[in-house]
Design a protein around this motif. Structure first.
Motif, PDB file in Angstrom:
ATOM      1  N   ALA A  99       0.809  -1.221   0.000  1.00  0.00           N
ATOM      2  CA  ALA A  99       0.000   0.000   0.000  1.00  0.00           C
ATOM      3  C   ALA A  99       0.843   1.273   0.000  1.00  0.00           C
ATOM      4  N   ARG A 100       1.871   1.335   0.822  1.00  0.00           N
ATOM      5  CA  ARG A 100       2.698   2.545   0.907  1.00  0.00           C
ATOM      6  C   ARG A 100       3.366   2.833  -0.435  1.00  0.00           C
ATOM      7  N   GLU A 101       3.979   1.813  -1.025  1.00  0.00           N
ATOM      8  CA  GLU A 101       4.663   1.977  -2.307  1.00  0.00           C
ATOM      9  C   GLU A 101       3.664   2.276  -3.424  1.00  0.00           C
ATOM     10  N   THR A 128      -9.822  -3.542  -6.262  1.00  0.00           N
ATOM     11  CA  THR A 128     -10.242  -4.418  -5.163  1.00  0.00           C
ATOM     12  C   THR A 128      -9.175  -4.507  -4.081  1.00  0.00           C
ATOM     13  N   ARG A 129      -7.919  -4.361  -4.458  1.00  0.00           N
ATOM     14  CA  ARG A 129      -6.823  -4.413  -3.493  1.00  0.00           C
ATOM     15  C   ARG A 129      -6.389  -3.021  -3.050  1.00  0.00           C
ATOM     16  N   GLY A 130      -6.782  -1.994  -3.788  1.00  0.00           N
ATOM     17  CA  GLY A 130      -6.362  -0.636  -3.475  1.00  0.00           C
ATOM     18  C   GLY A 130      -4.865  -0.437  -3.648  1.00  0.00           C
ATOM     19  N   ALA A 131      -4.282  -1.193  -4.580  1.00  0.00           N
ATOM     20  CA  ALA A 131      -2.836  -1.155  -4.782  1.00  0.00           C
ATOM     21  C   ALA A 131      -2.538  -1.504  -6.238  1.00  0.00           C
ATOM     22  N   TYR A 132      -1.290  -1.306  -6.619  1.00  0.00           N
ATOM     23  CA  TYR A 132      -0.854  -1.757  -7.941  1.00  0.00           C
ATOM     24  C   TYR A 132      -0.496  -3.229  -7.874  1.00  0.00           C
TER      25      TYR A 132
END
Length: 97
Positions: A26-28, A65-69
């Protein structure tokens, strides 16, 4: 952020069983999302990825759905690095744009 290192589990995309990915933490993902760049198809971002001794150029894609790349890991990389679904992969990711 131009580069980051992380370890993530290799998972199979349910809709297309032949596709495997690792999720960028998430941070990255937030740092990638905030970086200004010209728009690309599907919200993709060009990257150079390294797992083990294998380096390749590809794109990461936003996954709502994951809120991330997510980073696709092609078959040649999985074979070269002896990775199977559920294995942890240590990734070096360099954002190219």
């Amino acid at each position: 952020m131009s580069t980051c290192r992380f370890t993530a589990e290799l998972w199979r995309w349910e809709a297309q069983g032949a596709w495997f990915f690792v999720t960028v933490p998430a941070r990255e993902s937030a740092l990638i999302r905030e970086r200004p760049r010209p728009p690309r198809g599907f919200g993709s971002v060009r990257v150079r990825a390294t797992i083990g001794s294998t380096t390749w150029t590809t794109s990461v894609f936003p996954d709502s759905t994951r809120g991330a790349y997510v980073l696709p890991v092609k078959k040649a990389v999985r074979r070269a690095e002896e990775l199977e679904e559920g294995d942890d992969a240590a990734v070096l990711l360099e954002v190219l744009e």
